[in-house]
Design a protein around this motif. Structure first.
Motif: not given
Length: 507
Positions: A337-339, A343-344, A348-351, A391-395
């Protein structure tokens, strides 16, 4: 699997050639688009004319055509996606209008039973005005969506591809210079020309020296670029960049440019390496793309499996043994959120990398769900604020691509029952009712446990008994049908408090 690696070019003495080349190739690319995709001239005729008239080699023309055709194909894929998306948005808007009209009719019917000018009557009138306003706005939106779909369908039927070299956003910025950070129109023109000519592509081939005869990457890390005929008097026949080392993926490029076999006794065969030269700010970068061989598998299903559950702002990882029993679970934060998108993507890649390395250390394959949020995202306007934000944040598509890329590098197997990722059917409900309280797991950890079990091929779990939640009666029906009834019941009765109730039932 194709992979791309980037290196910065520090030899600024060669920047004038790159600046001239990118402007020249950008202009030729736009001419090729008009000649072939707008006017319909055959590529073979254009190739002969371009080689003679614009003094480029056949390989350079092929690079130009390959780069342009890639953009065109991506736009056509976007058109297909936009068509599906518009159909979904139209359907969700029509459904919302129908629901609001039903509410409007109920209020009008109830008004007839009330005395005019009373407090309750006025309250109903205010609600009616609000609903009528919403219906009006949604009908306007519906008309706009239908018009967009009609225009898109016409373009697709006629095979029209609309492309703006330099992006439409920057093109429209000229109409409001100050708001977009430009002092005057001349400054915008400079930015516009740079955006239209920011990169050029050099296509590789496996039967050429080191995978590319126009741009050859030798073993001493020297990158030799053949100069286009137009610029040979000014820059010579070749440009040589010394000491080009890629911070990531150097070993893969070394392997790609090594001779693998001899064809017909003489011809050397390597892996194809294609290069894209890209300008970012005042620096130039080279991107090398080649096929990367998958690492040998270092995991076995006999050790168990690791399930990954994608959620808003975090990944939940669950570890099970080969019998399907949970062993461990943990959370990996992914701030969304707010990124910005980059950045997201980085978070996500690191996770994903942490989760894959965890599985690699334990010698276990990975299982993920086969999710698709496209239909749900089409109805975001009709969803609540919290649900729409989630939902909008889930890629998921990006998440899946990252997992598939990382496991190939690390030698971890991705479990795909029936050739697909794990069926996401009722993983949360089954995990909460069957594993959460029994093994002391979290809500999302229990869902990840079910994902891992399903990846190993375990059948759908048996129906459960609950002393605190009222579940549907178990009849002679399939397990899938029963769990579907359970999910529908819990959504209506205990959507937000079922986790707390299940935990409270232990004491």
């Amino acid at each position: 699997m194709q992979a791309t690696y980037r290196a910065r070019i520090d030899e600024r003495v060669h920047y004038p050639y790159f600046d001239a080349m990118v402007e020249y190739f950008g202009r030729l690319e736009r001419k090729l688009f008009v000649g072939h995709y707008v006017r319909g001239a055959p590529v073979t005729e254009l190739k002969k004319r371009y080689i003679k008239e614009y003094r480029i080699t056949a390989r350079q023309f092929n690079s130009l055509n390959n780069s342009l055709s890639g953009k065109i194909e991506s736009i056509r894929e976007i058109q297909e996606y936009q068509e599906r998306d518009l159909l979904g948005r139209i359907a969700s808007t029509e459904k919302a209008i129908k629901e609001k009209e039903e509410k409007r009719d109920k209020i009008i019917k109830s008004l007839k039973k009330l005395q005019p000018r009373t407090e309750k009557w006025q309250e109903k009138i205010d609600r009616l005005k609000g609903i009528k306003f919403i219906i009006h706005q949604k009908k306007r939106r519906l008309r706009n969506l239908r018009q967009r779909l009609e225009n898109l369908s016409k373009d697709m039927a006629r095979g029209i591809v609309r492309i703006c070299f330099g992006t439409r956003k920057l093109f429209k910025a000229q109409h409001n210079l100050a708001a977009n950070g430009f002092k005057d129109h001349a400054e915008w023109v400079t930015a516009w020309r740079k955006a239209r000519s920011s990169s050029f592509f050099i296509l590789g081939s496996k039967d050429e020296t080191c995978g590319n005869q126009t741009c050859t990457y030798f073993r001493d890390n020297t990158l030799r670029i053949r100069v286009a005929g137009k610029f040979t008097k000014e820059f010579g026949r070749y440009i040589e960049l010394t000491g080009i080392v890629f911070p990531y993926g150097q070993e893969h490029l070394d392997r790609a440019r090594t001779v693998r076999r001899i064809v017909k006794g003489r011809k050397e065969c390597t892996a194809a390496i294609s290069y894209r030269f890209l300008r970012r700010g005042d620096s130039w970068y080279v991107h090398a793309t080649t096929e990367v061989e998958a690492s040998p598998l270092r995991t076995s299903r006999w050790n168990g499996a690791v399930g990954i559950d994608l959620n808003d702002d975090f990944l939940r990882v669950s570890d099970i043994d080969r019998f399907g029993n949970p062993l461990n679970e943990f959370e990996i934060p992914v701030p969304m959120r707010d990124r910005s998108k980059n950045q997201v993507k980085a978070a996500l890649g690191e996770a994903v990398k942490k989760a894959v390395l965890y599985a690699k250390e334990r010698g276990k394959p990975i299982a993920i769900e086969n999710l698709d949020f496209a239909k749900k995202k089409q109805a975001l306007r009709e969803s609540g604020t919290k649900h729409a934000r989630m939902l909008s944040g889930l890629t998921y598509r990006q998440f899946r691509m990252m997992v598939e890329s990382c496991i190939l590098r690390e030698g971890v197997e991705l479990l795909k029952p029936d050739g697909k990722n794990v069926d996401p059917f009722a993983t949360s409900v089954i995990g909460q009712l069957k594993f959460m309280v029994r093994y002391g797991l979290s809500s999302h950890g229990s869902a990840a446990c079910v994902i891992a079990r399903r990846g190993l091929g375990f059948k759908l779990e048996k129906a459960t008994k609950s002393s605190v939640l009222k579940l549907p009666e178990r009849k002679r029906t399939s397990r899938r049908n029963y769990w579907l009834r359970v999910s529908n019941r819990l959504k209506k009765t205990h959507f937000s408090d079922r986790v707390a109730l299940l935990y409270a039932d232990r004491f």
